[in-house]
Design an enzyme around this catalytic site. Sequence first.
Site, PDB file in Angstrom:
ATOM      1  N   SER A  35      -9.517  -9.425  -5.381  1.00  0.00           N
ATOM      2  CA  SER A  35      -8.887  -8.104  -5.281  1.00  0.00           C
ATOM      3  C   SER A  35      -7.922  -7.809  -6.420  1.00  0.00           C
ATOM      4  O   SER A  35      -7.518  -6.662  -6.584  1.00  0.00           O
ATOM      5  CB  SER A  35      -8.143  -7.969  -3.956  1.00  0.00           C
ATOM      6  OG  SER A  35      -7.136  -8.952  -3.847  1.00  0.00           O
ATOM      7  N   ASP A 325       1.218  -3.172  -1.852  1.00  0.00           N
ATOM      8  CA  ASP A 325       1.113  -3.646  -0.472  1.00  0.00           C
ATOM      9  C   ASP A 325       1.602  -5.093  -0.431  1.00  0.00           C
ATOM     10  O   ASP A 325       2.044  -5.626  -1.448  1.00  0.00           O
ATOM     11  CB  ASP A 325      -0.299  -3.427   0.108  1.00  0.00           C
ATOM     12  CG  ASP A 325      -1.359  -4.373  -0.466  1.00  0.00           C
ATOM     13  OD1 ASP A 325      -1.006  -5.375  -1.109  1.00  0.00           O
ATOM     14  OD2 ASP A 325      -2.563  -4.091  -0.249  1.00  0.00           O
ATOM     15  N   HIS A 328      -0.394  -7.200  -3.101  1.00  0.00           N
ATOM     16  CA  HIS A 328      -0.869  -6.713  -4.405  1.00  0.00           C
ATOM     17  C   HIS A 328       0.184  -5.896  -5.162  1.00  0.00           C
ATOM     18  O   HIS A 328       0.845  -5.049  -4.558  1.00  0.00           O
ATOM     19  CB  HIS A 328      -2.113  -5.834  -4.214  1.00  0.00           C
ATOM     20  CG  HIS A 328      -3.231  -6.522  -3.490  1.00  0.00           C
ATOM     21  ND1 HIS A 328      -3.434  -6.368  -2.138  1.00  0.00           N
ATOM     22  CD2 HIS A 328      -4.175  -7.384  -3.920  1.00  0.00           C
ATOM     23  CE1 HIS A 328      -4.489  -7.105  -1.773  1.00  0.00           C
ATOM     24  NE2 HIS A 328      -4.947  -7.728  -2.827  1.00  0.00           N
TER      25      HIS A 328
END
Length: 350
Positions: A35, A325, A328
Amino acid sequence: MASSIIIPWIFYIQILAISSKAIAAVPAIIVFGDSSIDSGNNNYLPTLAKCNFEPYGRDFPGGTPTGRFCNGRLPPDFVSEGFGLKPIIPAYLDPTFSISDFATGVCFGSSGSGYDNSTAAILKVFPLWKQVEFFKDYQTKLRAYLGDEKANEVISEALYIISVGTNDFLINYYNFPQRRAQFTIPKYEDFLIGNAEDFIRKIYSLGARKLSLTGLPPMGCLPLQRTLNLKIPHSCSEERNIVALKFNEKLKVSVVKLTIELPGLEVLYTDVYELLSQLITQPSQYGFEVAETACCGTGLFETGILCNRLTPYTCLDADKYVFWDAFHPSERANKIMSDEMLPSLKLAFL
Ligand SMILES: *[C@@H]1O[C@H](CO)[C@@H](O)[C@H](O)[C@H]1NC(C)=O
């Protein structure tokens, strides 16, 4: 008189020669990993590891939730732009893009993936070997599109960004008993490093030559890890950070080993640990107000489906936060880190 005409012309030709070389030097950016770099491949998978909904992407051009785990763009997008290529790297599975777009940049990454096959299996996402299958498929399409000679040039001159490994520890090792029963932390690190080397040998055999290999971030300082730190609540988990540092040391040794083993391979190790630590330890120097919690929700734990349109308390200005978040970085943190990476990437590969 004559020389004043001739000299500028020679000068002009030299500039042309330099700039056309500079453009051809890195014709494409090709991305593998998790990610930290996935630009939306998981949108096409039945997995919980996705984020193609608001408020993700709210600062992306058009406010689009693309599937990037961020309010905006990711480091490969900024690196691509910095190399004079597209400002975004499209996801290979996104049907709105085609080989004409992918010819200058493509992402095979999948959020939730790792160096360990069993990590990708937890969230049913694409493991690295599957990302390599996509790369092979891409090569077939690229050869059909550009012809063999031009396609081979793109494949050998492209910059390959590899960013993965955090999930092997934070999703897999620390949450599930299987790997813990098999490996101590140092042995698991060695296992992952072996997989990383095999992966690099694999893409090398498929033509990759210019690699940017990203180490692990300061995992213990991700907001979720602070929340889970029971020893000293809200502090970075020193234990997790030490694991990241030790892993990175081993990765650097691997880089040296592989460049000796594989002729023509150039690998630049990208120290994201150092880059992100700077932002976390001196946020105000970079214009951030918050580094311990994230923008989305309470900032303590929300990521993926827990960070959605109805999540209360989401911050208004993500630029003030190092983290978007709980897992991240924010777009602005990604931009700052990319700006710091770019000079050494350009020096190595342009
Ligand atoms: C991961 O899975 C692929 C496909 O089954 C396999 O080829 C590869 O050897 C596996 N890697 C490891 C380290 O087990």
